[in-house]
Design an enzyme around this catalytic site. Sequence first.
Site, PDB file in Angstrom:
ATOM      1  N   SER A 282       0.805  -1.216   0.000  1.00  0.00           N
ATOM      2  CA  SER A 282       0.000   0.000   0.000  1.00  0.00           C
ATOM      3  C   SER A 282       0.839   1.268   0.000  1.00  0.00           C
ATOM      4  O   SER A 282       0.355   2.314  -0.387  1.00  0.00           O
ATOM      5  CB  SER A 282      -0.938   0.008   1.193  1.00  0.00           C
ATOM      6  OG  SER A 282      -0.242   0.301   2.365  1.00  0.00           O
TER       7      SER A 282
ATOM      8  N   LYS B 226       0.492   4.678   6.828  1.00  0.00           N
ATOM      9  CA  LYS B 226      -0.077   5.503   5.754  1.00  0.00           C
ATOM     10  C   LYS B 226       0.557   6.887   5.804  1.00  0.00           C
ATOM     11  O   LYS B 226       1.233   7.255   6.748  1.00  0.00           O
ATOM     12  CB  LYS B 226      -1.592   5.657   5.952  1.00  0.00           C
ATOM     13  CG  LYS B 226      -2.377   4.387   5.949  1.00  0.00           C
ATOM     14  CD  LYS B 226      -2.557   3.793   4.579  1.00  0.00           C
ATOM     15  CE  LYS B 226      -3.185   2.424   4.671  1.00  0.00           C
ATOM     16  NZ  LYS B 226      -2.565   1.437   3.876  1.00  0.00           N
TER      17      LYS B 226
END
EC number: 3.4.21.-
Lengths: 175, 166
Positions: free
Chosen positions: A43, A91
């Site tokens: 990701s 993230k």
Amino acid sequence: MAQSQGWVKRYVKAFCKGFFVAVPVAVTFLDRVACVARVEGASMQPSLNPGGSQSSDVVLLNHWKVRNFEVQRGDIVSLVSPKNPGQKIIKRVIALEGDIVKTIGHKNRYVKVPRGHIWVEGDHHGHSFDSNAFGPVSLGLLHAHATHILWPPERWQKLESVLPPERLPVQSAEE
Amino acid sequence: MLRGILGKTFRLVGYTIQYGCIAHCAFEYVGGVVMCSGPSMEPTIQNSDIVFAENLSRHFHGIQRGDIVIAKSPSDPKSNICKRVIGLEGDKMLTKSPSEFFKSHSYVPTGHVWLEGDNLQNSTDSRYYGPIPYGLIRGRIFFKIWPLSDFGFLRGSPNGHRSSDE
């Protein structure tokens, strides 16, 4: 015989003493100051794990930096997943509270980040389970700030806090 | 002389660090004494009652419906809130007070819990800000220490179970 018993006793005593010092100090250090963690998944490509599934980076997570829940746009942070409390996710912070952000595939086209929340996204759009799927996340779930890649050695570097220009907030809170 | 003072200072610093770390571990993983303030949990917990909270069931995912928990406020991570768990993930919740004519329902999403205060008229809770992530829960309150007249385990909700349809 008595002498060896005395030796064992002294050894156990010293072990216990060291144990009760070392374990709490180590746990507190890992909780409050810094720890290391292995990044799994694609990701955050290309910032982390650029080689795909065969390589996985080890990052340094700085807890001390986020003790007051202060983050900047562009920082790479780790948080407790809002969908699965046993899992941590890593993230990039895209928007802070009060910003209006243009979403990618969220149910609303534009989202205003509420108070005490942040908007996080993975660098690999479309392959990341991030705020576009679960909405803004509460700052209380913030775990640490990822500052360096430690492993593999040839990838040793400081993680820069960069916000992709196309992901700038439509309207930021300061304006 | 100087060496003695230095040695003493180092020993003092060492003991401070050691006991500080033990205290951190205890408060983080085992539990501690907490003072509650605010009217949202009346009559179960009055303003400025002192209660005992344990953090073990959070780590073992043992939070159940009806437990009173301490959680980080979703809008301000530095402050804590104290509410009762009404619904777990997958439960169907009433989002408006039952007296209102139009009832609306919503499901608690995965990894979230639905919190409400016992004082339904005066409580800012999930009816206002929606379900909160499980990761915000700090601990479970189960024992009241002060005032002494109320010493003992905490009572169930005075509102009955207005929550779950299932």
